[in-house]
Design a protein around this motif. Sequence first.
Motif, PDB file in Angstrom:
ATOM      1  N   GLN A  57       0.847  -1.183   0.000  1.00  0.00           N
ATOM      2  CA  GLN A  57       0.000   0.000   0.000  1.00  0.00           C
ATOM      3  C   GLN A  57       0.887   1.238   0.000  1.00  0.00           C
ATOM      4  OE1 GLN A  57      -2.956   0.078   3.079  1.00  0.00           O
ATOM      5  NE2 GLN A  57      -3.815   2.041   2.434  1.00  0.00           N
ATOM      6  N   TRP A  58       0.508   2.208  -0.809  1.00  0.00           N
ATOM      7  CA  TRP A  58       1.314   3.424  -0.966  1.00  0.00           C
ATOM      8  C   TRP A  58       1.240   4.289   0.280  1.00  0.00           C
ATOM      9  CZ3 TRP A  58      -0.116   8.705  -2.926  1.00  0.00           C
ATOM     10  CH2 TRP A  58       1.020   9.452  -3.289  1.00  0.00           C
ATOM     11  N   ASP A  59       2.400   4.835   0.677  1.00  0.00           N
ATOM     12  CA  ASP A  59       2.459   5.687   1.864  1.00  0.00           C
ATOM     13  C   ASP A  59       2.739   7.146   1.539  1.00  0.00           C
ATOM     14  OD1 ASP A  59       5.100   5.609   1.073  1.00  0.00           O
ATOM     15  OD2 ASP A  59       5.867   4.712   2.928  1.00  0.00           O
ATOM     16  N   GLY A  60       2.714   7.498   0.245  1.00  0.00           N
ATOM     17  CA  GLY A  60       2.967   8.871  -0.147  1.00  0.00           C
ATOM     18  C   GLY A  60       4.369   9.137  -0.635  1.00  0.00           C
ATOM     19  N   ALA A  61       5.237   8.132  -0.592  1.00  0.00           N
ATOM     20  CA  ALA A  61       6.623   8.310  -1.023  1.00  0.00           C
ATOM     21  C   ALA A  61       6.699   8.532  -2.527  1.00  0.00           C
ATOM     22  CB  ALA A  61       7.451   7.091  -0.622  1.00  0.00           C
ATOM     23  N   ASP A  62       7.831   9.069  -2.984  1.00  0.00           N
ATOM     24  CA  ASP A  62       8.042   9.258  -4.417  1.00  0.00           C
ATOM     25  C   ASP A  62       7.905   7.916  -5.134  1.00  0.00           C
ATOM     26  OD1 ASP A  62      10.011   9.390  -6.916  1.00  0.00           O
ATOM     27  OD2 ASP A  62       9.362  11.422  -6.437  1.00  0.00           O
ATOM     28  N   LEU A  63       7.196   7.929  -6.249  1.00  0.00           N
ATOM     29  CA  LEU A  63       6.913   6.679  -6.960  1.00  0.00           C
ATOM     30  C   LEU A  63       8.032   6.272  -7.904  1.00  0.00           C
ATOM     31  CD1 LEU A  63       3.147   7.379  -7.614  1.00  0.00           C
ATOM     32  CD2 LEU A  63       4.037   5.426  -6.333  1.00  0.00           C
ATOM     33  N   GLY A  64       8.866   7.204  -8.289  1.00  0.00           N
ATOM     34  CA  GLY A  64      10.026   6.856  -9.107  1.00  0.00           C
ATOM     35  C   GLY A  64       9.679   6.134 -10.391  1.00  0.00           C
ATOM     36  N   GLY A  65       8.590   6.545 -11.033  1.00  0.00           N
ATOM     37  CA  GLY A  65       8.216   5.933 -12.303  1.00  0.00           C
ATOM     38  C   GLY A  65       7.389   4.671 -12.182  1.00  0.00           C
ATOM     39  N   LYS A  66       7.091   4.222 -10.983  1.00  0.00           N
ATOM     40  CA  LYS A  66       6.275   3.025 -10.800  1.00  0.00           C
ATOM     41  C   LYS A  66       4.806   3.322 -11.085  1.00  0.00           C
ATOM     42  CE  LYS A  66       9.329   0.913  -7.375  1.00  0.00           C
ATOM     43  NZ  LYS A  66       9.450   0.393  -5.980  1.00  0.00           N
ATOM     44  N   ARG A  84      -9.829  14.878  -6.551  1.00  0.00           N
ATOM     45  CA  ARG A  84      -8.984  16.071  -6.551  1.00  0.00           C
ATOM     46  C   ARG A  84      -7.522  15.744  -6.216  1.00  0.00           C
ATOM     47  NH1 ARG A  84     -11.645  19.850  -3.232  1.00  0.00           N
ATOM     48  NH2 ARG A  84     -13.518  18.547  -3.424  1.00  0.00           N
ATOM     49  N   TYR A  85      -7.296  14.584  -5.589  1.00  0.00           N
ATOM     50  CA  TYR A  85      -5.939  14.234  -5.177  1.00  0.00           C
ATOM     51  C   TYR A  85      -5.127  13.559  -6.288  1.00  0.00           C
ATOM     52  CZ  TYR A  85      -7.172  15.449  -0.411  1.00  0.00           C
ATOM     53  OH  TYR A  85      -7.550  16.146   0.703  1.00  0.00           O
ATOM     54  N   ILE A  86      -5.780  13.179  -7.360  1.00  0.00           N
ATOM     55  CA  ILE A  86      -5.072  12.450  -8.417  1.00  0.00           C
ATOM     56  C   ILE A  86      -3.917  13.265  -9.001  1.00  0.00           C
ATOM     57  CG2 ILE A  86      -5.323  11.448 -10.716  1.00  0.00           C
ATOM     58  CD1 ILE A  86      -8.127  10.517  -9.866  1.00  0.00           C
ATOM     59  N   PRO A  87      -4.104  14.564  -9.335  1.00  0.00           N
ATOM     60  CA  PRO A  87      -2.948  15.333  -9.825  1.00  0.00           C
ATOM     61  C   PRO A  87      -1.800  15.413  -8.811  1.00  0.00           C
ATOM     62  CG  PRO A  87      -4.997  16.460 -10.358  1.00  0.00           C
ATOM     63  CD  PRO A  87      -5.350  15.351  -9.416  1.00  0.00           C
ATOM     64  N   LEU A  88      -2.116  15.384  -7.503  1.00  0.00           N
ATOM     65  CA  LEU A  88      -1.073  15.406  -6.489  1.00  0.00           C
ATOM     66  C   LEU A  88      -0.301  14.094  -6.469  1.00  0.00           C
ATOM     67  CD1 LEU A  88      -2.939  17.158  -3.512  1.00  0.00           C
ATOM     68  CD2 LEU A  88      -1.575  18.176  -5.339  1.00  0.00           C
ATOM     69  N   VAL A  89      -1.008  12.990  -6.692  1.00  0.00           N
ATOM     70  CA  VAL A  89      -0.325  11.700  -6.803  1.00  0.00           C
ATOM     71  C   VAL A  89       0.615  11.712  -8.005  1.00  0.00           C
ATOM     72  CG1 VAL A  89      -0.617   9.216  -7.102  1.00  0.00           C
ATOM     73  CG2 VAL A  89      -2.249  10.496  -5.696  1.00  0.00           C
ATOM     74  N   LYS A  90       0.155  12.279  -9.111  1.00  0.00           N
ATOM     75  CA  LYS A  90       0.976  12.347 -10.320  1.00  0.00           C
ATOM     76  C   LYS A  90       2.270  13.106 -10.066  1.00  0.00           C
ATOM     77  CE  LYS A  90       1.960  11.790 -14.662  1.00  0.00           C
ATOM     78  NZ  LYS A  90       2.352  10.459 -15.166  1.00  0.00           N
ATOM     79  N   GLU A  91       2.232  14.112  -9.208  1.00  0.00           N
ATOM     80  CA  GLU A  91       3.430  14.881  -8.892  1.00  0.00           C
ATOM     81  C   GLU A  91       4.487  14.038  -8.175  1.00  0.00           C
ATOM     82  OE1 GLU A  91       2.195  18.229  -6.643  1.00  0.00           O
ATOM     83  OE2 GLU A  91       1.142  19.209  -8.325  1.00  0.00           O
ATOM     84  N   ARG A  92       4.090  12.878  -7.647  1.00  0.00           N
ATOM     85  CA  ARG A  92       5.047  11.992  -6.979  1.00  0.00           C
ATOM     86  C   ARG A  92       5.753  11.069  -7.968  1.00  0.00           C
ATOM     87  NH1 ARG A  92       3.897  12.444  -1.280  1.00  0.00           N
ATOM     88  NH2 ARG A  92       3.289  14.642  -1.161  1.00  0.00           N
ATOM     89  N   GLY A  93       5.513  11.276  -9.269  1.00  0.00           N
ATOM     90  CA  GLY A  93       6.377  10.654 -10.268  1.00  0.00           C
ATOM     91  C   GLY A  93       6.013   9.276 -10.736  1.00  0.00           C
ATOM     92  N   GLY A  94       4.750   8.937 -10.769  1.00  0.00           N
ATOM     93  CA  GLY A  94       4.360   7.610 -11.216  1.00  0.00           C
ATOM     94  C   GLY A  94       3.330   7.634 -12.328  1.00  0.00           C
TER      95      GLY A  94
END
Length: 325
Positions: A57-66, A84-94
């Motif tokens: 389960q994701w904890d908010g860490a950088d996704l690094g392309g995953k 509304r949080y989806i663009p914020l998830v995208k900013e984590r790099g996945g």
Amino acid sequence: ALDYFAQTLAISPDHPGCHFDRALTLLQNGDIKDGLEEYEWRWKLNGNAQRDFSQPQWDGADLGGKTILLHQEQGFGDMIQFARYIPLVKERGGTIIVESQPQLSRLFSTIEGVGQVVNAGADLPRFDAWAPMMSLARIFGTTLDTVPAAVPYLNAPDAFAGPLPATLSSQLKVGIAWAGSISHQNDARRSCPFKYFTELMGLADVALYSLQTGRAAADIAGHGCQAFVTDLGGKMRDFADTAAVIGQLDLIISVDTAVAHLAGAMGKPVWVALPHPGDWRWMQDGDSSPWYPTMRLFRQSAPGDWAAVFEALTKALAVEAGGGR
């Protein structure tokens, strides 16, 4: 209530029902951060087990392309609110896969950062991590002051079959919805008898359009109001079509249902008729919402008192319709 919850948890620290009710109370009180932490106890309630994935389960860490799966849970309005949080998830790099109800799939494909939308119940593509949609607010540490409320974050794709029927150019075009899903456990209180919406029909500068779907849509004919409201419910195949209609209207007046969330997510002026007490996301008082800056709340002062709500709504609508039109 919070004092009694504390006493209960001192005796039984892992009581899931108490933790969940405490979550709702904190959220309704405006303590979003602590309330969201407690809200995770929803997975311990009977019949609400968490999804069983082998991936972490994701904890908010950088996704690094995953690739991350944001999976569907609860109702249409809940999904729209937390999208509304989806663009914020995208900013984590996945790369983002969103699982949603089929009625939301086309609409969610318009959200910035979405790589793929999968209908709930279909086979899932490969992913590396996952999160429930309604856990994203907690993962991002949301507080009352940091709710991501930039709108619009949803837009209508080219979906609807045509423009609205013509009206007098000076009329305020108002969409209405008076009933939610009958499967919702609180639907008997949040849905409103259609007779109260008939009070909005006597304003000469207002053209009403029904966004109501389901069996409640028959209320228009049942009250002999076909000449006073244009019924669009049967023309809308999904929420992408609903969004296309909302985009052509000036104002939405709705009970606490997905139509209200959608209008708010699109940045459209929306007035919401709320029961007493209202759902946790509308908190205890006030006429505005931190989640939707274009929303105005009209609250019952006592359980079941729709008459006072619609007296206020009718007066406000008369002012809105007469303002320079």
